[in-house]
Design an enzyme around this catalytic site. Structure first.
Site, short mmCIF file in Angstrom:
data_model
loop_
_atom_site.label_atom_id
_atom_site.label_comp_id
_atom_site.label_asym_id
_atom_site.label_seq_id
_atom_site.Cartn_x
_atom_site.Cartn_y
_atom_site.Cartn_z
N ARG A 131 0.90 14.71 13.40
CA ARG A 131 1.42 14.53 12.04
C ARG A 131 1.48 15.83 11.23
O ARG A 131 0.71 16.03 10.28
CB ARG A 131 0.61 13.46 11.31
CG ARG A 131 0.65 12.13 12.05
CD ARG A 131 -0.11 11.05 11.34
NE ARG A 131 0.63 10.45 10.24
CZ ARG A 131 0.12 9.51 9.46
NH1 ARG A 131 -1.09 9.08 9.64
NH2 ARG A 131 0.84 9.01 8.48
N ARG A 142 -8.66 -0.60 4.55
CA ARG A 142 -7.79 0.43 3.99
C ARG A 142 -6.44 -0.16 3.58
O ARG A 142 -5.80 0.35 2.67
CB ARG A 142 -7.54 1.54 5.01
CG ARG A 142 -8.78 2.33 5.36
CD ARG A 142 -8.44 3.52 6.20
NE ARG A 142 -7.62 4.45 5.44
CZ ARG A 142 -7.35 5.69 5.81
NH1 ARG A 142 -7.85 6.14 6.94
NH2 ARG A 142 -6.60 6.47 5.10
N LYS A 181 0.84 -1.21 0.00
CA LYS A 181 0.00 0.00 0.00
C LYS A 181 0.86 1.25 0.00
O LYS A 181 0.64 2.17 -0.78
CB LYS A 181 -0.90 0.00 1.25
CG LYS A 181 -1.57 1.34 1.51
CD LYS A 181 -2.41 1.34 2.77
CE LYS A 181 -1.68 1.60 4.06
NZ LYS A 181 -1.39 3.00 4.38
N ASN A 182 1.87 1.27 0.88
CA ASN A 182 2.64 2.50 1.06
C ASN A 182 3.64 2.77 -0.06
O ASN A 182 4.31 3.81 -0.06
CB ASN A 182 3.33 2.51 2.43
CG ASN A 182 2.31 2.69 3.54
OD1 ASN A 182 1.14 2.98 3.27
ND2 ASN A 182 2.73 2.51 4.78
N ASP A 231 4.86 0.60 11.79
CA ASP A 231 3.66 -0.03 11.23
C ASP A 231 3.53 -1.51 11.64
O ASP A 231 2.55 -2.16 11.27
CB ASP A 231 3.64 0.08 9.70
CG ASP A 231 3.40 1.52 9.24
OD1 ASP A 231 3.02 2.35 10.07
OD2 ASP A 231 3.61 1.80 8.04
N CYS A 268 -4.50 12.97 12.97
CA CYS A 268 -5.25 11.73 12.83
C CYS A 268 -5.06 10.92 14.10
O CYS A 268 -4.39 11.36 15.02
CB CYS A 268 -4.80 10.96 11.59
SG CYS A 268 -3.27 10.12 11.81
C1 EPZ Z 1 4.31 7.02 6.29
O1 EPZ Z 1 3.55 8.07 6.85
C2 EPZ Z 1 3.39 5.84 6.18
N1 EPZ Z 1 2.25 6.16 5.33
C3 EPZ Z 1 2.91 5.43 7.56
O2 EPZ Z 1 2.13 4.26 7.43
C4 EPZ Z 1 4.12 5.10 8.44
O3 EPZ Z 1 3.68 4.81 9.74
C5 EPZ Z 1 5.07 6.30 8.46
O4 EPZ Z 1 5.43 6.68 7.11
C6 EPZ Z 1 6.35 6.02 9.23
O5 EPZ Z 1 7.01 4.92 8.68
C7 EPZ Z 1 2.33 5.96 4.02
O6 EPZ Z 1 3.37 5.58 3.47
C8 EPZ Z 1 1.11 6.21 3.22
P1 EPZ Z 1 6.42 10.32 8.31
P2 EPZ Z 1 4.11 9.56 6.86
O7 EPZ Z 1 6.33 11.62 7.57
O8 EPZ Z 1 4.91 9.75 5.62
C9 EPZ Z 1 6.87 13.58 11.76
C10 EPZ Z 1 0.23 2.90 7.80
O9 EPZ Z 1 -0.29 2.37 8.80
N2 EPZ Z 1 6.75 14.60 10.71
O10 EPZ Z 1 7.57 9.43 8.03
O11 EPZ Z 1 2.97 10.46 7.10
C11 EPZ Z 1 5.57 12.80 11.94
O12 EPZ Z 1 4.67 13.51 12.76
C12 EPZ Z 1 0.74 4.31 7.84
O13 EPZ Z 1 0.33 2.33 6.71
C13 EPZ Z 1 6.99 15.92 11.03
O14 EPZ Z 1 7.26 16.28 12.18
O15 EPZ Z 1 5.05 9.52 8.11
C14 EPZ Z 1 6.09 11.53 12.56
O16 EPZ Z 1 6.31 11.74 13.93
C15 EPZ Z 1 0.38 5.06 9.06
N3 EPZ Z 1 6.86 16.87 10.05
C16 EPZ Z 1 7.44 11.32 11.88
O17 EPZ Z 1 7.80 12.61 11.35
C17 EPZ Z 1 6.57 16.54 8.75
O18 EPZ Z 1 6.47 17.43 7.91
C18 EPZ Z 1 7.44 10.32 10.72
O19 EPZ Z 1 6.35 10.62 9.86
C19 EPZ Z 1 6.35 15.17 8.43
C20 EPZ Z 1 6.46 14.22 9.43
#
Ligand code: EPZ
Length: 428
Positions: A130, A407, A22-23, A315, A125
């Site tokens: 996030r 999902r 998915k990701n 995840d 969320c």
């Molecule tokens: C991706 O989300 C995945 N989603 C998530 O999978 C996964 O948990 C996550 O990466 C971490 O591996 C998809 O690929 C669609 P991040 P993403 O930006 O990209 C902080 C699932 O269950 N952050 O790597 O949104 C954020 O708050 C989902 O399949 C900032 O501070 O995650 C978090 O603490 C859920 N500022 C950390 O970084 C930003 O601008 C990592 O988030 C962006 C992120």
């Protein structure tokens, strides 16, 4: 609303085909907005999130055709052809972006291709606040002017984006996807430092290369992109879902048995081999997948801490916690990526688990017996942790709000039933 009923106690035996990730599928679909030619994606999983993203990118002007498998067949995913001859709308509205955060990643492609974009902020969320500051910082570094207006990010770069050095202060999968796609069409060289190394980022980068992008350092935390004027069509196969594979590995570990995860790739999650081995679950690489076995012995407690790739994935944290609920001791599960990813704890407790929460760490005290109960799915990975616990619980568990599962898990009940689990979906 559909529910899932599971009667625990059956061992799992057989084969489970692993779907496309998915990701990876989501950013790959978004990459179709970077070109006016056709991007063909194979092995796209049939998931609610994929359907929703299709709606979103169609809104921007992408046309889609599908070569599918017959309904009920498991395993090979769909082939979709996406063609965004023109971006007809540079606005991504709140009602769509708020349903799925990944849709915010259309920002990079639309801005790079059209010089402007108005994308709704995704909002928080269930698993945490996030923010998107890293995405915006990256776009600004590429020369975009960013303003916030009424809950929307208004980005403009009328003369196009210009390459730059972007140092991410924190590893973000989404910001890496977004900035990488934008940099592919920027003028000159961009260097992304501290980029996410998740295999799904590598999959996107490889697809972009097939589309004509010039990217070095794939698989490392330093991506070097030489921008090009235009990208062209390509064909790419979505990589197998390491989170789905890890989930079924834990399900097999929890229920006991011998399961082959067909199509799973061990190189996508090295760290899991060691951790599952410590827990007493044997995982071996075979020619066409991974084999997971656990005999009658107990599950050993193992401490884990979530980390960006190649560390233990957030995840899989909920699923691992479910597994630890039946360990022979106490395991500490520390979540370092998201601040609120413990909603499964209270539901696991309803099944008889003993878990104490202390800040970012859950102490899971293994119990001999879990007992079936009515529980509620709260997010995608949390939901599947309840399935894992229910497979080893005495009696019947009913999980409500299973749309969360739909999902991200293709044919979950079908795949588990095929291996001997007593699981069924109750409609309505
Ligand atoms: C991706 O989300 C995945 N989603 C998530 O999978 C996964 O948990 C996550 O990466 C971490 O591996 C998809 O690929 C669609 P991040 P993403 O930006 O990209 C902080 C699932 O269950 N952050 O790597 O949104 C954020 O708050 C989902 O399949 C900032 O501070 O995650 C978090 O603490 C859920 N500022 C950390 O970084 C930003 O601008 C990592 O988030 C962006 C992120």
């Amino acid at each position: 609303m559909d529910r899932i009923r599971i009667r625990g106690g059956n061992r799992l035996q057989g084969e489970i085909p692993i779907s496309g990730a998915k990701n990876a599928a989501l950013p790959l679909m978004i990459a179709s907005l970077l070109t006016d030619e056709t991007l063909t994606l194979r092995n796209v999983p049939r998931l609610a999130d994929v359907q929703l993203l299709l709606r979103i990118i169609r809104n921007h002007g992408a046309d889609m055709t599908v070569d599918g498998k017959r309904a009920g067949q498991l395993g090979h995913g769909e082939t979709i052809h996406l063609t965004a001859r023109q971006i007809v709308d540079t606005v991504a509205p709140y009602d769509l972006v708020s349903k799925m955060r990944a849709s915010f990643w259309v920002l990079g492609p639309i801005l790079a291709r059209c010089g402007e974009a108005r994308i709704s902020l995704p909002g928080g969320c269930a698993i945490g606040t996030r923010p998107v500051d890293l995405h915006l910082m990256g776009m600004e570094k590429l020369g975009a002017k960013i303003e916030l207006d009424g809950g929307y990010v208004v980005a403009s770069a009328p003369k196009g984006l210009t390459g730059n050095r972007i140092v991410f202060p924190k590893v973000s999968v989404g910001a890496t996807h977004n900035v990488l796609m934008a940099a592919a069409l920027a003028k000159g060289e961009s260097i992304l430092e501290n980029a996410a190394r998740e295999p799904e980022v590598g999959d996107l980068a490889e697809c972009l290369q097939k589309m004509g992008a010039k990217i070095e350092g794939i698989g490392t935390s330093r991506l070097i992109v030489q921008g090009v004027d235009r990208l062209h069509g390509a064909t790419h196969s979505v990589l197998p879902d390491r989170i789905e594979a890890g989930t079924y590995a834990m399900a097999a570990g929890m229920a006991g048995g011998d399961v082959k995860l067909v199509g799973a790739r061990g190189d996508l999650f090295d760290v899991l081999f060691g951790i599952l081995a410590q827990a007493g679950i044997e995982m071996t690489t075979e020619a066409d997948g991974l084999r997971v076995q656990r005999d009658g012995n107990g599950i050993e407690p193992v401490n884990v801490e979530t980390q960006p790739f190649p560390g233990f994935p957030t995840d899989l944290q909920a699923q691992f916690m479910a597994l630890m609920c039946k360990s022979t001791g106490t395991a500490a599960v520390r979540e370092t990526i998201f601040e609120n990813r413990f909603m499964h704890v209270q539901e696991l407790v309803r099944l008889g688990a003993e878990i104490t929460l202390n800040g970012d760490t859950a102490l899971v005290h293994g119990v001999e017996t879990l007992r079936g109960a009515e529980v509620m799915a709260t997010d995608l990975r949390a939901s599947v942790s309840l399935v894992i616990a229910a497979l080893a619980a005495e009696g019947e568990t009913t999980i409500s709000r299973v749309y969360h599962l739909d999902r991200g898990f293709e044919s979950l009940e079908g795949k588990l039933t095929h291996c001997g689990a007593d699981i069924e979906r109750i409609s309505g």
